[in-house]
Each structure stands twice: as C-alpha cells, then as structure tokens.
Enzyme design. Structure first.
Site, PDB file in Angstrom:
ATOM      1  N   HIS A  55       0.854  -1.183   0.000  1.00 12.68           N
ATOM      2  CA  HIS A  55       0.000   0.000   0.000  1.00 12.68           C
ATOM      3  C   HIS A  55       0.896   1.240   0.000  1.00 12.68           C
ATOM      4  CE1 HIS A  55      -3.882  -1.965   1.784  1.00 12.68           C
ATOM      5  NE2 HIS A  55      -3.310  -2.740   0.866  1.00 12.68           N
ATOM      6  N   GLU A  57       1.138   3.891   1.945  1.00 10.02           N
ATOM      7  CA  GLU A  57       1.754   4.275   3.211  1.00 10.02           C
ATOM      8  C   GLU A  57       2.897   3.330   3.585  1.00 10.02           C
ATOM      9  OE1 GLU A  57      -2.697   5.312   3.594  1.00 10.02           O
ATOM     10  OE2 GLU A  57      -1.497   3.742   2.679  1.00 10.02           O
ATOM     11  N   CYS A  85      -5.845   2.378   5.905  1.00 12.69           N
ATOM     12  CA  CYS A  85      -6.548   1.130   6.194  1.00 12.69           C
ATOM     13  C   CYS A  85      -5.992   0.543   7.501  1.00 12.69           C
ATOM     14  CB  CYS A  85      -6.369   0.148   5.042  1.00 12.69           C
ATOM     15  SG  CYS A  85      -4.733  -0.620   4.978  1.00 12.69           S
ATOM     16  N   CYS A  88      -2.191  -0.352   7.235  1.00 13.62           N
ATOM     17  CA  CYS A  88      -1.345   0.837   7.181  1.00 13.62           C
ATOM     18  C   CYS A  88      -1.357   1.583   8.504  1.00 13.62           C
ATOM     19  CB  CYS A  88      -1.793   1.746   6.043  1.00 13.62           C
ATOM     20  SG  CYS A  88      -1.481   1.012   4.412  1.00 13.62           S
TER      21      CYS A  88
END
Length: 158
Positions: A55, A57, A85, A88
């Site tokens: 992801h 991040e 999320c 993350c």
C-alpha cells in the site's frame, strides 16, 4: 510545530492518480516529510507486484526508513491521499511519525470498492469467531524465541 503543507498533500494525490493510471495499483499515494522536504514517496502497487502489503503508506514508510537508516520516523509527517486502512494504520503506529494528514476518508474509499470495514470488524471478534481460522500450535516450542529475546544482550528495543 509548523502547519500542514497543502503542497505535500497535492503530491500524495498526484502520485495516487499518476501511478494508478500507469497500472501500478489502486488510487493511493503517500509522501513522508522531514524538515520541510519530501524524503520518500509511496504508491499502491498491490496488483503490479502481487503484494497485498504494498500500500502507499507502507511503501513510503519502507523508503523513508531506508533513506534515514532508522525504523522510527519520529520527526516526520506522513501525507496520504486516503485515510489509512487497518494494515497501514498499524504500520504507521510502529513507525511513529509525528503526524498524519489524509485526503479521502475510509467512507470515500468504501464507496469505490475499497471497503476495509470487514477487517475492523474481524479485529473485534474473538479468535474462534474470525473468518480466517487462527489456531495456536507448538506454543511450548515457540516461547523459546521470546525467552532468548528477553536474555539477549545488546538488543535494539523497539
């Protein structure tokens, strides 16, 4: 402490669109800032790398930590195009940045098919009630690693 810089958020948003349109993954971008300059850029690469953990991040955190030679980002700010999320969010807390700024909300993400509510719900459930079975195995053998950690001289605490 200085105010949030909209230009850093614009860069995270730019990455989210540019890298998604280039076929890297979903529309998510992030930048990590230290001392008023971007030290790392991240973007979603889940589908292009077949890595469900890639992801924006997490990608930015990995790059920033490598750039700084540390596993903590205590003097850094994270700008991300979307509210993090659960995965993350966990990575962010482990990395310990000073602040996080986000653009879209988790509700905005859910509206386009990125709904993480099921993960939030799973975290709250007792282990036997979760959708993916979780069973303890070889606990008496596994504890040996923790005992070794406890007695390890010169370890780096985190």
């Amino acid at each position: 402490m200085e105010s949030p810089n909209p230009d850093f958020m614009r860069e995270a948003i730019r990455l989210s669109v540019e890298k998604m349109q280039a076929g890297h993954g979903g529309p998510f971008g992030a930048v990590i800032v230290k001392d008023g300059r971007i030290i790392a850029r991240g973007f979603n690469q889940v589908t292009s790398t077949n890595d469900p953990t890639c992801h924006a991040e997490v990608d930015a955190i990995r790059k920033a930590c490598a750039e700084l030679g540390t596993f903590q980002l205590t003097d850094c700010d994270l700008y991300t195009s979307c509210e993090p999320c659960p995965m993350c969010l966990g990575a962010i807390y482990w990395a310990r940045p000073r602040r996080v700024f986000y653009g879209n909300t988790k509700q905005d993400a859910a509206a386009i098919g990125f709904d993480d509510q099921f993960i939030y719900d799973e975290i709250e459930k007792p282990l036997p009630d979760r959708g993916i079975p979780m069973t303890q195995l070889l606990a008496e053998e596994a504890i040996a690693g923790f005992r070794a950690w406890q007695s390890q001289e010169g370890k780096t605490e985190y």
